[in-house]
Design a protein around this motif. Sequence first.
Motif, PDB file in Angstrom:
ATOM      1  N   ILE A  71       0.815  -1.262  -0.090  1.00 45.11           N
ATOM      2  CA  ILE A  71      -0.049   0.014   0.053  1.00 45.11           C
ATOM      3  C   ILE A  71       0.871   1.127   0.073  1.00 45.11           C
ATOM      4  O   ILE A  71       0.436   2.313  -0.600  1.00 45.11           O
ATOM      5  CB  ILE A  71      -1.000  -0.207   1.292  1.00 45.11           C
ATOM      6  N   SER A  72       1.723   1.377   0.695  1.00 45.94           N
ATOM      7  CA  SER A  72       2.647   2.109   0.711  1.00 45.94           C
ATOM      8  C   SER A  72       3.594   2.651  -0.502  1.00 45.94           C
ATOM      9  O   SER A  72       3.603   3.767  -1.108  1.00 45.94           O
ATOM     10  CB  SER A  72       3.887   2.163   1.880  1.00 45.94           C
ATOM     11  N   LYS A  73       3.806   1.478  -1.308  1.00 45.43           N
ATOM     12  CA  LYS A  73       4.545   1.521  -2.489  1.00 45.43           C
ATOM     13  C   LYS A  73       3.183   2.261  -3.588  1.00 45.43           C
ATOM     14  O   LYS A  73       3.710   3.086  -4.434  1.00 45.43           O
ATOM     15  CB  LYS A  73       5.023   0.249  -3.165  1.00 45.43           C
ATOM     16  N   LEU A  74       2.257   1.814  -3.555  1.00 38.19           N
ATOM     17  CA  LEU A  74       0.802   2.405  -4.290  1.00 38.19           C
ATOM     18  C   LEU A  74       0.904   3.711  -3.860  1.00 38.19           C
ATOM     19  O   LEU A  74       0.727   4.610  -4.959  1.00 38.19           O
ATOM     20  CB  LEU A  74      -0.210   1.631  -4.281  1.00 38.19           C
ATOM     21  N   GLU A  75       0.824   4.207  -2.824  1.00 36.00           N
ATOM     22  CA  GLU A  75       0.545   5.545  -2.404  1.00 36.00           C
ATOM     23  C   GLU A  75       1.742   6.686  -2.970  1.00 36.00           C
ATOM     24  O   GLU A  75       1.557   7.455  -3.541  1.00 36.00           O
ATOM     25  CB  GLU A  75       0.618   5.674  -0.750  1.00 36.00           C
ATOM     26  N   ARG A  76       3.008   6.172  -2.895  1.00 36.95           N
ATOM     27  CA  ARG A  76       4.158   6.767  -3.358  1.00 36.95           C
ATOM     28  C   ARG A  76       4.145   6.926  -4.983  1.00 36.95           C
ATOM     29  O   ARG A  76       4.466   8.009  -5.570  1.00 36.95           O
ATOM     30  CB  ARG A  76       5.541   6.063  -3.141  1.00 36.95           C
TER      31      ARG A  76
END
Length: 80
Positions: A71-76
């Motif tokens: 999720i953090s990767k997608l948000e970035r």
Amino acid sequence: MWTAGFSVTAFAQSAPEESSMVEFSAQAQSPSSPEMADAMRRDGKIYIVVAVLVSVLLGVLFYLINLDRKISKLERELRL
């Protein structure tokens, strides 16, 4: 662990001239005598239960950490 006892009085449905009253009561067993745990400990199965619980909890923890990273990767990527 729930160690409180309780008592309930119940009235059965009957004719008005018959008064029937039933009392139910339950007392919790003392915490010093968990029969199932003693039997499992004696048979050596308690260690299997503990191992399974630890494995499940570690699996859930690993899944949540992995999901958080994705999720953090997608948000970035969305911020770019």
